[in-house]
Motif scaffolding. Structure first.
Motif, PDB file in Angstrom:
ATOM      1  N   VAL A   1      12.342  20.709  58.127  1.00 57.55           N
ATOM      2  CA  VAL A   1      12.007  20.799  56.707  1.00 57.55           C
ATOM      3  C   VAL A   1      13.200  21.460  56.032  1.00 57.55           C
ATOM      4  N   PRO A   2      13.890  20.712  55.153  1.00 59.63           N
ATOM      5  CA  PRO A   2      15.136  21.225  54.578  1.00 59.63           C
ATOM      6  C   PRO A   2      14.909  22.468  53.718  1.00 59.63           C
ATOM      7  N   ALA A   3      15.987  23.176  53.498  1.00 62.43           N
ATOM      8  CA  ALA A   3      15.936  24.406  52.715  1.00 62.43           C
ATOM      9  C   ALA A   3      15.248  24.177  51.381  1.00 62.43           C
ATOM     10  N   GLN A   4      14.331  25.066  51.050  1.00 65.31           N
ATOM     11  CA  GLN A   4      13.613  25.073  49.772  1.00 65.31           C
ATOM     12  C   GLN A   4      12.664  23.901  49.572  1.00 65.31           C
ATOM     13  N   ALA A   5      12.595  23.008  50.538  1.00 62.38           N
ATOM     14  CA  ALA A   5      11.665  21.886  50.391  1.00 62.38           C
ATOM     15  C   ALA A   5      10.244  22.375  50.654  1.00 62.38           C
ATOM     16  N   VAL A   6       9.320  21.871  49.847  1.00 65.70           N
ATOM     17  CA  VAL A   6       7.911  22.180  50.058  1.00 65.70           C
ATOM     18  C   VAL A   6       7.220  20.879  50.450  1.00 65.70           C
ATOM     19  N   ALA A   7       6.770  20.789  51.680  1.00 59.20           N
ATOM     20  CA  ALA A   7       6.147  19.550  52.144  1.00 59.20           C
ATOM     21  C   ALA A   7       4.908  19.274  51.309  1.00 59.20           C
ATOM     22  N   SER A   8       4.801  18.030  50.812  1.00 59.62           N
ATOM     23  CA  SER A   8       3.758  17.713  49.843  1.00 59.62           C
ATOM     24  C   SER A   8       2.424  17.414  50.514  1.00 59.62           C
TER      25      SER A   8
ATOM     26  N   GLU B   1      13.953  25.360  57.368  1.00 62.51           N
ATOM     27  CA  GLU B   1      15.145  26.008  56.837  1.00 62.51           C
ATOM     28  C   GLU B   1      14.716  27.009  55.756  1.00 62.51           C
ATOM     29  N   PRO B   2      15.642  27.857  55.315  1.00 61.82           N
ATOM     30  CA  PRO B   2      15.257  28.941  54.405  1.00 61.82           C
ATOM     31  C   PRO B   2      14.436  28.457  53.210  1.00 61.82           C
ATOM     32  N   MET B   3      13.388  29.195  52.929  1.00 58.99           N
ATOM     33  CA  MET B   3      12.497  28.992  51.772  1.00 58.99           C
ATOM     34  C   MET B   3      11.703  27.684  51.841  1.00 58.99           C
ATOM     35  N   ALA B   4      11.720  26.996  52.949  1.00 56.89           N
ATOM     36  CA  ALA B   4      10.918  25.772  53.072  1.00 56.89           C
ATOM     37  C   ALA B   4       9.461  26.144  53.347  1.00 56.89           C
ATOM     38  N   GLU B   5       8.577  25.181  53.050  1.00 54.68           N
ATOM     39  CA  GLU B   5       7.157  25.388  53.328  1.00 54.68           C
ATOM     40  C   GLU B   5       6.569  24.119  53.915  1.00 54.68           C
ATOM     41  N   ALA B   6       5.746  24.280  54.959  1.00 56.69           N
ATOM     42  CA  ALA B   6       5.117  23.101  55.542  1.00 56.69           C
ATOM     43  C   ALA B   6       3.840  23.475  56.261  1.00 56.69           C
ATOM     44  N   VAL B   7       2.961  22.458  56.356  1.00 53.39           N
ATOM     45  CA  VAL B   7       1.733  22.587  57.139  1.00 53.39           C
ATOM     46  C   VAL B   7       1.766  21.524  58.219  1.00 53.39           C
TER      47      VAL B   7
ATOM     48  N   PHE C   1       8.958  26.919  67.160  1.00 56.65           N
ATOM     49  CA  PHE C   1       8.865  26.960  65.700  1.00 56.65           C
ATOM     50  C   PHE C   1       9.961  27.900  65.209  1.00 56.65           C
ATOM     51  N   VAL C   2      10.904  27.359  64.480  1.00 59.56           N
ATOM     52  CA  VAL C   2      11.981  28.195  63.954  1.00 59.56           C
ATOM     53  C   VAL C   2      11.737  28.328  62.451  1.00 59.56           C
ATOM     54  N   VAL C   3      11.264  29.494  62.048  1.00 64.34           N
ATOM     55  CA  VAL C   3      10.867  29.690  60.653  1.00 64.34           C
ATOM     56  C   VAL C   3      11.971  30.505  59.973  1.00 64.34           C
ATOM     57  N   GLY C   4      12.708  29.826  59.090  1.00 67.48           N
ATOM     58  CA  GLY C   4      13.879  30.441  58.476  1.00 67.48           C
ATOM     59  C   GLY C   4      13.520  31.519  57.460  1.00 67.48           C
ATOM     60  N   ASP C   5      14.546  32.147  56.917  1.00 65.74           N
ATOM     61  CA  ASP C   5      14.358  33.232  55.958  1.00 65.74           C
ATOM     62  C   ASP C   5      13.484  32.773  54.788  1.00 65.74           C
ATOM     63  N   GLY C   6      12.442  33.512  54.524  1.00 67.36           N
ATOM     64  CA  GLY C   6      11.592  33.219  53.376  1.00 67.36           C
ATOM     65  C   GLY C   6      10.730  31.973  53.513  1.00 67.36           C
ATOM     66  N   ALA C   7      10.791  31.318  54.653  1.00 68.54           N
ATOM     67  CA  ALA C   7      10.025  30.078  54.842  1.00 68.54           C
ATOM     68  C   ALA C   7       8.587  30.394  55.254  1.00 68.54           C
ATOM     69  N   THR C   8       7.723  29.384  55.048  1.00 65.36           N
ATOM     70  CA  THR C   8       6.310  29.537  55.426  1.00 65.36           C
ATOM     71  C   THR C   8       5.885  28.327  56.255  1.00 65.36           C
ATOM     72  N   LEU C   9       5.407  28.588  57.449  1.00 66.33           N
ATOM     73  CA  LEU C   9       4.907  27.511  58.305  1.00 66.33           C
ATOM     74  C   LEU C   9       3.475  27.816  58.707  1.00 66.33           C
ATOM     75  N   LYS C  10       2.603  26.826  58.475  1.00 65.20           N
ATOM     76  CA  LYS C  10       1.215  26.938  58.921  1.00 65.20           C
ATOM     77  C   LYS C  10       0.967  25.844  59.940  1.00 65.20           C
ATOM     78  N   VAL C  11       0.490  26.227  61.107  1.00 65.13           N
ATOM     79  CA  VAL C  11       0.300  25.273  62.194  1.00 65.13           C
ATOM     80  C   VAL C  11      -1.129  25.341  62.713  1.00 65.13           C
ATOM     81  N   VAL C  12      -1.752  24.178  62.822  1.00 59.43           N
ATOM     82  CA  VAL C  12      -3.030  24.100  63.530  1.00 59.43           C
ATOM     83  C   VAL C  12      -2.761  23.348  64.825  1.00 59.43           C
TER      84      VAL C  12
END
Lengths: 373, 248
Positions: free
Chosen positions: A102-109, A133-139, A156-167
């Motif tokens: 997930v690229p930097a700052q991208a928020v997965a829709s 990548e930094p500031m990205a968000e994904a589920v 799971f490599v969660v970059g600076d400021g990024a948010t990852l939610k995994v089920v």
């Protein structure tokens, strides 16, 4: 005590990419003593050639890059080094890895789903890398289905400021064997939410772990399991606080019913000398619904610094409370329904944490189905 | 018209005899107060009638309109028309009040109430007892104050409309305001005239709000004296010492 002699943890003993660094377990080792080794079908002793198949299907959000790569891809093994024999076996035997970025700052829709479907007998080995990548968000949903003898490692490599939610759903067929490590590496101010649901399989041994590379990381690991007759469902958590001011919260709840239903929960938390200001809590509860079921629950909290913000653990295993059932029955609710209400209530608090409606409904339905058995 | 008949009831807890021959008949339209010192077996009577597994009936009968309650399961007794308001309602994590109440009402009435009607019924019941609307979404008894627990018991009483209600120390732990609200609820329930009430209490305080027709003094696991409301006044003045001495 000088800098050279700072106390070391005893909980996290060894990491190596080399299979030869790990002896074949005998079952006497602390980390293997709860696992019925013969039921691993050779995943632990090199006698499980990769003759089976687990097919990985990816349904990704448009912002997420999906690649299938060879063993030599430089992104593999950056966050996680195998910690036990089966993990090293998986690392040495997988052929292709799936890399999601997930690229930097991208928020997965929308939610990205990886379906891992076992196709019958023969062992299979896998490797997945998820990079935010930094500031990205994904589920992300990892959905394990079918029949397999499968060992894998997930980074799971969660970059600076990024948010990852995994089920991660372990919804295998009854004969499946799955041994897996899920490791999350959190950058500065990164957020990681893991929700593990283990229902199926003959034997599942899942080891979620977390490490931090910079302050401000926040990990929340929630789990739910329902163990039926003959099943062995084991969850081994390790949170390694090695930098200051990070947070972790672990909450696993399980129910067991039937002869030789066996749940194992190990909750290891290390707060290293450097990790001042750590805030951590771990919690496991088991509800034993019938005779013949067994739950082992072992929290280990190793604190090597005096400066923590909070550190605690709680573990309890017990039966349905007669007083709960009596109260509901005294209001006319029949025993079976009273039991269902109480068990649903036991899980309600963790199920509410699942933010994806579709998955929450599926987990609710799965718990209902278990209660009908 | 309904009748609860307790005949020569003997009950043990862990092989220790607690009730030693209780005889009592409660009819619709009547309110009976059972009073007695702590440890006299009042609560044992309540729980034994409701069927709590800790209590073993070693002799006697309990009949509701001629039906043998003691041969019924706990939930069958409730559906037959018995209600026990508990002294210490248990906390049940993860089960919401609204879900619980709907399950109970469905079980007792034999069919699920229409959602809209039930919502209205519940709101009226909660308003009557000065219970906040947010309460319905909370987990059953979890974190409730003593007063909230008792109001919630009376809410259930009013929703389930049993033939016979056994109220076990419903007044304990209540301040005057809460006692008044709870008493009003009991009086609304009694007001229909076709229900019987067995009110178990240590203190006479609640009897100022909920007037009994009969007062029974419990000591040593059975009824040792019976009378009208004037007996409660005498207990207020004299306490239970006289009965304790008589037993010793």
């Amino acid at each position: 005590m000088g800098l050279e002699t700072k106390p070391l943890s005893t909980l996290h003993e060894k990491s190596s990419f080399d299979l030869a660094d790990f002896e074949v377990p005998t079952g006497r080792e602390e980390e293997w003593r709860f696992t019925p080794l013969p039921r691993l079908r050779g995943l632990h002793n090199g006698k499980a050639p990769a003759s089976g198949h687990v097919v990985v299907e990816v349904d990704a959000a448009p912002e997420v890059t999906v690649e299938t790569v060879g063993r030599d891809d430089p992104r593999i093994g950056t966050a996680y080094v195998p910690r036990d024999r089966v993990s090293a076996q998986a690392y040495s035997a997988f052929e292709k890895a799936t890399v999601l970025t997930v690229p930097a700052q991208a928020v997965a829709s929308r939610t990205t789903t990886l379906t891992l479907r076992g196709r019958g007998q023969g062992a299979a080995y896998g490797h997945i890398v998820v990079r935010l990548e930094p500031m990205a968000e994904a589920v992300l949903v990892l959905d394990h289905r079918g029949s397999a003898v499968y060992a894998d490692n997930v980074e799971f490599v969660v970059g600076d400021g990024a948010t990852l939610k995994v089920v991660s759903l372990q919804d295998w067929d009854d004969d499946a064997v799955h041994v897996s490590h899920h490791h999350a590496q959190l950058g500065r101010d990164a957020t990681f939410r893991s929700f593990v649901v283990t229902l199926g399989g003959d034997l599942v041994r899942l080891s979620p772990s977390v490490s931090y590379t910079a302050p401000g990381g926040d990990a929340d690991l929630t789990g739910l399991y329902f163990v039926d007759a003959g099943q062995h469902l084991e969850h081994r958590l390790l949170v390694d606080h090695s930098v200051p001011n990070c947070r972790s919260n672990v909450e696993y709840k399980g129910a067991l019913q039937g002869e030789d239903a066996h749940a194992v929960w190990i909750g290891d938390v290390i707060i290293r000398v450097e990790a001042e200001g750590t805030d951590t809590y771990e919690y496991n509860r088991n509800l034993i619904l019938t005779d013949g079921a067994r739950a082992d629950s072992v929290p280990n909290l190793e604190i090597l610094t005096g400066e923590v913000a909070g550190a605690g653990h709680a573990s309890a295993s017990g039966r349905l409370d007669d007083e709960h059932i009596f109260y509901l029955q005294a209001r006319g609710i029949p025993y079976d329904e009273a039991r269902r209400l109480v068990i649903r209530g036991f899980f309600a608090q963790v199920i509410e944490k699942i933010e994806i409606e579709e998955i929450r409904q599926r987990v609710l339905a799965a718990v209902e189905a278990e209660l009908e058995k | 018209m309904s009748t609860l008949e307790i005949r020569d009831l003997h009950v043990s807890v862990a092989d220790k005899a607690i009730l030693t021959g209780v005889n009592l008949t409660v009819r619709s339209g009547q309110t009976h107060a059972i009073m007695g010192p702590n440890g006299s077996g009042k609560s044992t009577l309540a729980y034994a009638i409701a069927g709590h597994p800790k209590y073993t009936v070693t002799g006697g009968e309990v009949l509701l309109d001629g039906e043998d309650l003691l041969s019924m399961s706990v939930d069958e007794r409730a559906r037959a028309g018995l209600f026990l308001a508990m002294q210490y309602p248990v906390e049940v994590p993860g089960v919401s009040v609204s879900n619980f109440l709907r399950s109970a009402v469905t079980a007792v009435r034999g069919e699920a109430p229409k959602l809209r009607e039930f919502t209205k019924e519940l709101k009226t019941g909660m308003d009557n007892l000065s219970i906040d609307a947010a309460f319905a979404q909370r987990n059953l008894n979890e974190g409730f104050s003593g007063g909230e627990k008792k109001r919630h018991e009376i809410l259930q009483l009013e929703l389930l409309k049993p033939k016979i209600a056994v109220l076990d120390e419903t007044d304990s732990g209540l301040d005057v305001d809460a006692l008044r609200v709870v008493s009003e609820g009991i009086n609304r329930f009694r007001g229909s005239g076709d229900t019987g009430v067995l009110l178990i209490t240590h203190y006479t305080r609640i009897l100022r709000y909920v007037k009994p027709d009969f007062v029974h003094v419990f000591a040593g696991g059975r009824i040792v004296e019976e009378g009208g409301p004037e007996l409660a006044d005498r207990l207020e003045a004299e306490g239970y010492e006289r009965y304790a001495k008589a037993l010793a």
